[in-house]
Design an enzyme around this catalytic site. Structure first.
Site, PDB file in Angstrom:
ATOM      1  CB  CYS A   8      12.386  37.221 -24.709  1.00 22.36           C
ATOM      2  SG  CYS A   8      11.294  38.435 -25.440  1.00 22.36           S
ATOM      3  CB  CYS A   9      14.365  33.162 -28.247  1.00 24.02           C
ATOM      4  SG  CYS A   9      14.979  31.921 -27.098  1.00 24.02           S
ATOM      5  CB  THR A  10      10.191  30.486 -29.552  1.00 26.85           C
ATOM      6  OG1 THR A  10      10.037  31.450 -30.583  1.00 26.85           O
ATOM      7  CG2 THR A  10       8.934  29.657 -29.462  1.00 26.85           C
TER       8      THR A  10
END
Length: 105
Positions: A8-10
């Site tokens: 998961c990324c920003t």
């Protein structure tokens, strides 16, 4: 080796999915089974089941924001890294995990 993980990324868009694909490809190339759950803007996809987690030898958490449901991985070896580490060199990541797990046997 059986690998499970979460990415998961920003923004929850590109890197989340690209890194999942890169980890899976590197693990498969090295002869391992791998399933990666993505936690993106459209929610969790390829969700890990209790059976997936129970059968796993290691968990990879590649993220820049909080991973949802980390309590599922209690008792498993967890590799917790920034998403950019897996993005830049997923083959090295898998090789490092192989070495660390081999040293624990």
């Amino acid at each position: 080796m059986r690998i499970v993980g979460v990415t998961c990324c920003t923004a929850g868009i590109a890197h989340t999915y690209i890194v999942a694909e890169k980890i899976q490809a590197a693990a498969t190339e090295a002869g391992h089974q791998c399933k990666i759950e993505t936690q993106g803007t459209i929610g969790a996809q390829s969700q890990l089941t209790a059976e997936d987690i129970a059968a796993a030898d290691v968990v990879i958490l590649a993220h820049d924001i909080a991973v949802g449901g980390v309590e599922r991985f209690a008792g498993k070896p967890v590799v917790d890294i920034p998403i950019t580490v897996a993005m830049k060199n997923p083959k090295s990541l898998i090789a490092t995990i192989e070495k660390k797990l081999a040293n624990k046997k």
